[in-house]
Design a protein around this motif. Structure first.
Motif, PDB file in Angstrom:
ATOM      1  N   ALA A 163      25.900  -3.137  29.435  1.00  0.00           N
ATOM      2  CA  ALA A 163      27.134  -2.699  28.859  1.00  0.00           C
ATOM      3  C   ALA A 163      26.951  -3.806  27.742  1.00  0.00           C
ATOM      4  O   ALA A 163      28.347  -4.209  27.151  1.00  0.00           O
ATOM      5  CB  ALA A 163      28.287  -3.322  29.567  1.00  0.00           C
ATOM      6  N   LEU A 164      26.169  -3.907  26.889  1.00  0.00           N
ATOM      7  CA  LEU A 164      26.158  -4.858  25.701  1.00  0.00           C
ATOM      8  C   LEU A 164      24.891  -4.642  24.947  1.00  0.00           C
ATOM      9  O   LEU A 164      23.830  -4.044  25.172  1.00  0.00           O
ATOM     10  CB  LEU A 164      26.201  -6.381  25.772  1.00  0.00           C
ATOM     11  CG  LEU A 164      25.094  -6.901  26.772  1.00  0.00           C
ATOM     12  CD1 LEU A 164      24.732  -8.373  26.317  1.00  0.00           C
ATOM     13  CD2 LEU A 164      25.415  -6.765  28.283  1.00  0.00           C
ATOM     14  N   GLN A 165      25.025  -4.850  23.444  1.00  0.00           N
ATOM     15  CA  GLN A 165      23.718  -4.810  22.584  1.00  0.00           C
ATOM     16  C   GLN A 165      23.498  -6.150  21.911  1.00  0.00           C
ATOM     17  O   GLN A 165      22.679  -6.855  22.608  1.00  0.00           O
ATOM     18  CB  GLN A 165      23.688  -3.664  21.665  1.00  0.00           C
ATOM     19  CG  GLN A 165      23.641  -2.143  22.130  1.00  0.00           C
ATOM     20  CD  GLN A 165      23.909  -1.133  21.325  1.00  0.00           C
ATOM     21  OE1 GLN A 165      23.658  -1.342  20.281  1.00  0.00           O
ATOM     22  NE2 GLN A 165      24.521  -0.223  21.826  1.00  0.00           N
ATOM     23  N   CYS A 166      24.238  -6.472  20.885  1.00  0.00           N
ATOM     24  CA  CYS A 166      24.109  -7.635  20.603  1.00  0.00           C
ATOM     25  C   CYS A 166      24.587  -8.889  21.224  1.00  0.00           C
ATOM     26  O   CYS A 166      24.252 -10.083  21.375  1.00  0.00           O
ATOM     27  CB  CYS A 166      24.444  -7.973  18.979  1.00  0.00           C
ATOM     28  SG  CYS A 166      26.458  -8.026  18.842  1.00  0.00           S
ATOM     29  N   GLY A 167      25.524  -8.418  21.960  1.00  0.00           N
ATOM     30  CA  GLY A 167      26.291  -9.630  22.802  1.00  0.00           C
ATOM     31  C   GLY A 167      27.627 -10.507  22.109  1.00  0.00           C
ATOM     32  O   GLY A 167      28.112 -11.128  22.960  1.00  0.00           O
ATOM     33  N   TYR A 168      27.561 -10.039  21.054  1.00  0.00           N
ATOM     34  CA  TYR A 168      28.836 -10.967  20.328  1.00  0.00           C
ATOM     35  C   TYR A 168      30.237 -10.695  20.930  1.00  0.00           C
ATOM     36  O   TYR A 168      30.825 -11.478  21.328  1.00  0.00           O
ATOM     37  CB  TYR A 168      28.814 -10.378  19.024  1.00  0.00           C
ATOM     38  CG  TYR A 168      29.550 -11.517  17.994  1.00  0.00           C
ATOM     39  CD1 TYR A 168      29.262 -12.656  17.443  1.00  0.00           C
ATOM     40  CD2 TYR A 168      30.978 -10.867  17.748  1.00  0.00           C
ATOM     41  CE1 TYR A 168      29.862 -13.369  16.671  1.00  0.00           C
ATOM     42  CE2 TYR A 168      31.981 -11.935  16.972  1.00  0.00           C
ATOM     43  CZ  TYR A 168      31.273 -12.947  16.403  1.00  0.00           C
ATOM     44  OH  TYR A 168      32.033 -13.994  15.677  1.00  0.00           O
ATOM     45  N   CYS A 169      30.368  -9.481  21.269  1.00  0.00           N
ATOM     46  CA  CYS A 169      31.951  -9.331  21.742  1.00  0.00           C
ATOM     47  C   CYS A 169      31.979  -9.541  23.428  1.00  0.00           C
ATOM     48  O   CYS A 169      33.073  -9.411  23.696  1.00  0.00           O
ATOM     49  CB  CYS A 169      32.240  -7.724  21.508  1.00  0.00           C
ATOM     50  SG  CYS A 169      31.175  -6.520  22.632  1.00  0.00           S
ATOM     51  N   THR A 170      30.724  -9.796  24.072  1.00  0.00           N
ATOM     52  CA  THR A 170      30.668  -9.759  25.309  1.00  0.00           C
ATOM     53  C   THR A 170      31.595 -10.746  26.358  1.00  0.00           C
ATOM     54  O   THR A 170      32.413 -10.551  27.172  1.00  0.00           O
ATOM     55  CB  THR A 170      29.272  -9.761  25.793  1.00  0.00           C
ATOM     56  OG1 THR A 170      28.380  -8.778  24.875  1.00  0.00           O
ATOM     57  CG2 THR A 170      29.034  -9.491  27.278  1.00  0.00           C
ATOM     58  N   PRO A 171      31.487 -11.960  25.549  1.00  0.00           N
ATOM     59  CA  PRO A 171      32.265 -12.905  26.464  1.00  0.00           C
ATOM     60  C   PRO A 171      33.755 -12.436  26.354  1.00  0.00           C
ATOM     61  O   PRO A 171      34.545 -12.376  27.367  1.00  0.00           O
ATOM     62  CB  PRO A 171      32.464 -14.250  25.583  1.00  0.00           C
ATOM     63  CG  PRO A 171      30.864 -14.171  24.758  1.00  0.00           C
ATOM     64  CD  PRO A 171      30.799 -12.390  24.777  1.00  0.00           C
ATOM     65  N   LEU A 216      37.110  -4.718  20.583  1.00  0.00           N
ATOM     66  CA  LEU A 216      36.161  -4.032  19.808  1.00  0.00           C
ATOM     67  C   LEU A 216      34.815  -4.382  20.025  1.00  0.00           C
ATOM     68  O   LEU A 216      34.381  -5.472  20.236  1.00  0.00           O
ATOM     69  CB  LEU A 216      36.517  -4.064  18.284  1.00  0.00           C
ATOM     70  CG  LEU A 216      37.999  -3.713  17.925  1.00  0.00           C
ATOM     71  CD1 LEU A 216      38.100  -3.416  16.502  1.00  0.00           C
ATOM     72  CD2 LEU A 216      38.357  -2.504  18.556  1.00  0.00           C
ATOM     73  N   CYS A 217      34.020  -3.407  20.147  1.00  0.00           N
ATOM     74  CA  CYS A 217      32.424  -3.580  20.093  1.00  0.00           C
ATOM     75  C   CYS A 217      31.628  -2.930  18.768  1.00  0.00           C
ATOM     76  O   CYS A 217      31.727  -1.877  18.795  1.00  0.00           O
ATOM     77  CB  CYS A 217      31.920  -2.987  21.365  1.00  0.00           C
ATOM     78  SG  CYS A 217      30.298  -3.142  21.450  1.00  0.00           S
ATOM     79  N   ARG A 218      31.183  -3.852  17.980  1.00  0.00           N
ATOM     80  CA  ARG A 218      30.513  -3.353  16.860  1.00  0.00           C
ATOM     81  C   ARG A 218      29.360  -2.630  16.951  1.00  0.00           C
ATOM     82  O   ARG A 218      29.134  -1.576  16.324  1.00  0.00           O
ATOM     83  CB  ARG A 218      30.405  -4.598  15.713  1.00  0.00           C
ATOM     84  CG  ARG A 218      29.757  -4.209  14.536  1.00  0.00           C
ATOM     85  CD  ARG A 218      30.570  -3.445  13.547  1.00  0.00           C
ATOM     86  NE  ARG A 218      29.859  -3.081  12.181  1.00  0.00           N
ATOM     87  CZ  ARG A 218      29.006  -2.159  12.141  1.00  0.00           C
ATOM     88  NH1 ARG A 218      28.587  -1.515  13.307  1.00  0.00           N
ATOM     89  NH2 ARG A 218      28.835  -1.977  10.929  1.00  0.00           N
ATOM     90  N   CYS A 219      28.691  -2.784  18.227  1.00  0.00           N
ATOM     91  CA  CYS A 219      27.546  -1.971  18.492  1.00  0.00           C
ATOM     92  C   CYS A 219      27.805  -0.748  19.192  1.00  0.00           C
ATOM     93  O   CYS A 219      26.798  -0.024  19.353  1.00  0.00           O
ATOM     94  CB  CYS A 219      26.540  -2.819  19.434  1.00  0.00           C
ATOM     95  SG  CYS A 219      26.167  -4.305  18.816  1.00  0.00           S
ATOM     96  N   GLY A 220      29.114  -0.416  19.563  1.00  0.00           N
ATOM     97  CA  GLY A 220      29.665   0.588  20.087  1.00  0.00           C
ATOM     98  C   GLY A 220      28.983   0.966  21.626  1.00  0.00           C
ATOM     99  O   GLY A 220      28.426   1.981  22.162  1.00  0.00           O
TER     100      GLY A 220
HETATM  101  S1  FES Z   1      27.507  -5.644  21.952  1.00  0.00           S
HETATM  102 FE1  FES Z   1      27.410  -6.119  20.083  1.00  0.00          FE
HETATM  103  S2  FES Z   1      29.570  -6.152  19.374  1.00  0.00           S
HETATM  104 FE2  FES Z   1      29.683  -5.304  21.314  1.00  0.00          FE
END
Ligand code: FES
Ligand SMILES: Cc1cc2nc3c(=O)[nH]c(=O)nc-3n(C[C@H](O)[C@H](O)[C@H](O)COP(=O)(O)OP(=O)(O)OC[C@H]3O[C@@H](n4cnc5c(N)ncnc54)[C@H](O)[C@@H]3O)c2cc1C
Ligand code: SF4
Ligand code: FES
Lengths: 329, 173
Positions: B118-126, B154-158
């Protein structure tokens, strides 16, 4: 991003808050969700931030058929309250269509009514805006004015009011209790939101140091079975209204006995649609009456270059809101 | 339980500064630990958590309430810490992502996020995970309610599809 410096003080009780709030360059802090945005953007530069968020003004109660909301009641607590859900479902809908769960957990109802406009020119100090800098000119009037008002604008400002809750409250008989060092007064919602002055410098009639202590919604429960808050936005959630409609009907013997309609996103204040209400009274709750109400809603609209689409949108939103309440719940 | 302070760090930062700024003393519980802090009146809760305490799980995405990357829990309820004035939060019970689960004992929501990718870059994950944990206590009854309830993140990676799937699994929907 950060704003100018200020001193922080926490109000110990109501009198302390009023005394501190009455000093020059003081601002009340409730949930802070609009104040911090404005401060970070350089649109608010208080010298003294008076934290009222810990005052015991967050009660939600019913007094006969009056719903009493303490000014500091959180949006999320109001929308989750059993009495509000049962007797005032439209207020719940308007709140749940506002902002995000995070913001609703912070934001107070009093602060919600006093939030500033979301006009992008107002919110960006690099752009010209009369409301922010009287005499600077209105960037929106001949610029990006898709969001602008259709009704009630002052000569110098075409911004809309942003609150969803205020639109729901405008459909009912709502009274705002205001305290200052001088004493207490009660305003109707119309008195809180007068038609704007030429530069529309403020978004309400309150003066510095005035504190909202409570919001009273009188005798609205009879509309509970047939009411709706319909919000049209550019995305499905977490967005301000392009157009919104609060609609409530009371049907007696198959005919509309009472109708309440207000609209958001189209005026500098929550906009009561009295012409539409009149078009419904005494008629069957069916298409012909709804279409007439829709036509009445757009009577006298004054669009700008990029917001003419809001005219059919408003008409259709009124019709759709009425269609969805006609059967009752 | 130990008590932490931030005055040493803050003192050295202000050294040589002739302008004496107001500092607000406040006590908070963060992830179960007690902190006695002195903060600037203008500091947001997010700034204190990240810059003073070094808990960098909460992210500063927009700093305007619009993205949910800074979501923390206060008494179990999710808030946008970028719009929270720290001084207003004395005696608050704050949970950041650092206080949720541990590397060998993940919170069920963390485990579900991993299972569902459920994540790509992980920035929004916390922020997503804290928001989802708070959403569970609001009892979402359908996928639609989960989607709506998560609209503040929001999740920039979608990664939305997998985020919703992870939450739905934990919520039993
Ligand atoms: S995983 Fe990249 S912003 Fe949500
Ligand atoms: C990302 C985001 C999205 C949003 N989306 C929506 C939306 O879709 N619909 C919507 O309606 N709103 C929306 N909002 C606005 C939000 O609902 C308001 O910011 C919030 O309700 C303000 O309440 P508060 O307690 O945080 O006010 P504060 O920010 O604390 O105060 C706002 C103003 O009111 C004054 N004030 C506060 N309480 C009182 C009082 N009791 N008496 C006198 N003055 C007072 C303050 O001095 C300040 O000037 C959104 C906000 C954000 C950040
Ligand atoms: S519409 Fe009003 S708020 Fe917007 S730029 Fe013009 S004067 Fe400013
Ligand atoms: S950083 Fe707080 S909501 Fe974006």
């Amino acid at each position: 991003m950060s704003g100018s410096s200020f001193e922080y003080s926490r109000a110990t009780d109501l009198d302390d808050a009023l005394a501190k709030g009455g000093r020059c360059n003081a601002t009340f802090l409730a949930g802070g969700t609009d104040l911090l945005q404005l401060w970070k953007s350089g649109l608010a530069a208080p010298q003294n931030v008076v934290d009222i968020s810990h005052l015991p003004l967050a009660d939600i109660s019913r007094d006969g058929d009056t719903l009493v909301l303490g000014a500091l009641a959180r949006l999320s607590d109001v929308s989750a309250h059993p009495d509000v859900k049962t007797h005032h479902p439209m207020i719940c809908e308007a709140i749940l269509a506002s902002a995000s769960a995070q913001v609703r957990n912070m934001a107070s109802v009093g602060g919600n009514l006093l939030q500033r406009t979301r006009c992008p020119y107002f919110r960006d100090r690099a752009l010209a805006c009369n409301k922010r800098d009287p005499g600077a000119g209105c960037g929106a009037r001949h610029g990006e004015n898709r969001h602008a008002a259709l009704f009630g604008s002052a000569a110098g400002c075409v911004a809309t009011h942003a609150s969803d809750l205020a639109v729901a409250l405008a459909a009912f008989d709502t009274e705002i209790t205001v305290r200052s060092t001088i004493g207490e007064r009660r305003l109707t919602l119309q008195e809180l939101y007068p038609l704007p002055s030429a530069t529309a410098a403020s978004d309400s009639s309150l003066a510095a140091g005035d504190m909202i202590t409570a919001i009273r919604i009188h005798r609205a429960s009879r509309f509970a079975p047939r009411s709706i808050y319909l919000k049209i936005r550019d995305r499905a959630s977490f967005e301000f209204a392009v157009v919104s409609v609060a609609a409530a009907l009371r049907v007696e013997d198959g005919l509309i006995a009472e109708a309440r309609l207000a609209a958001g996103g189209i005026a500098p204040l929550p906009w009561r649609l009295r012409g539409s209400e009149a078009a419904l009274i005494g008629r069957a709750p069916t298409e012909p009456a709804f279409l007439a109400a829709g036509e009445q809603a757009i009577e006298g609209a004054r669009p700008l270059e990029k917001n003419t689409f809001k005219i059919p949108l408003l008409r259709n939103a009124v019709v759709r809101a009425l269609q969805s309440v006609r059967g009752g719940s | 339980m130990s008590t932490h302070t931030n005055t040493d760090a803050a003192g050295s930062r202000n050294a040589g500064n002739p302008i004496v700024e107001q500092r607000i003393a406040l006590a908070m519980t963060i992830n179960g630990e007690r902190y006695d802090l002195k903060v600037m009146p203008t500091a947001t809760l997010l700034d204190v958590i990240r810059d003073e305490l070094g808990l960098t799980g909460a992210k500063k995405g927009c700093d305007m309430g619009g993205c949910g990357a800074c979501t923390v829990l206060v008494a179990g309820r999710r808030i946008a810490s970028c719009l929270a004035l720290a001084a207003s939060f004395s005696e608050a019970d704050v949970t950041t992502i650092e206080g949720v689960g541990s590397a060998d004992r993940l919170h069920p929501m963390q485990a579900a996020f991993m299972r569902h990718d459920a994540l790509q870059c992980g920035y929004c994950t916390p922020g997503q995970i804290l928001s989802a944990i708070a959403l569970l206590s609001e009892n979402p009854r359908s996928i639609e309610e989960i989607r709506e309830g998560m609209s503040g993140n929001l999740c920039r990676c979608g990664a939305y599809t997998n985020i919703i799937a992870a939450i739905a699994e934990v919520a039993g929907r």
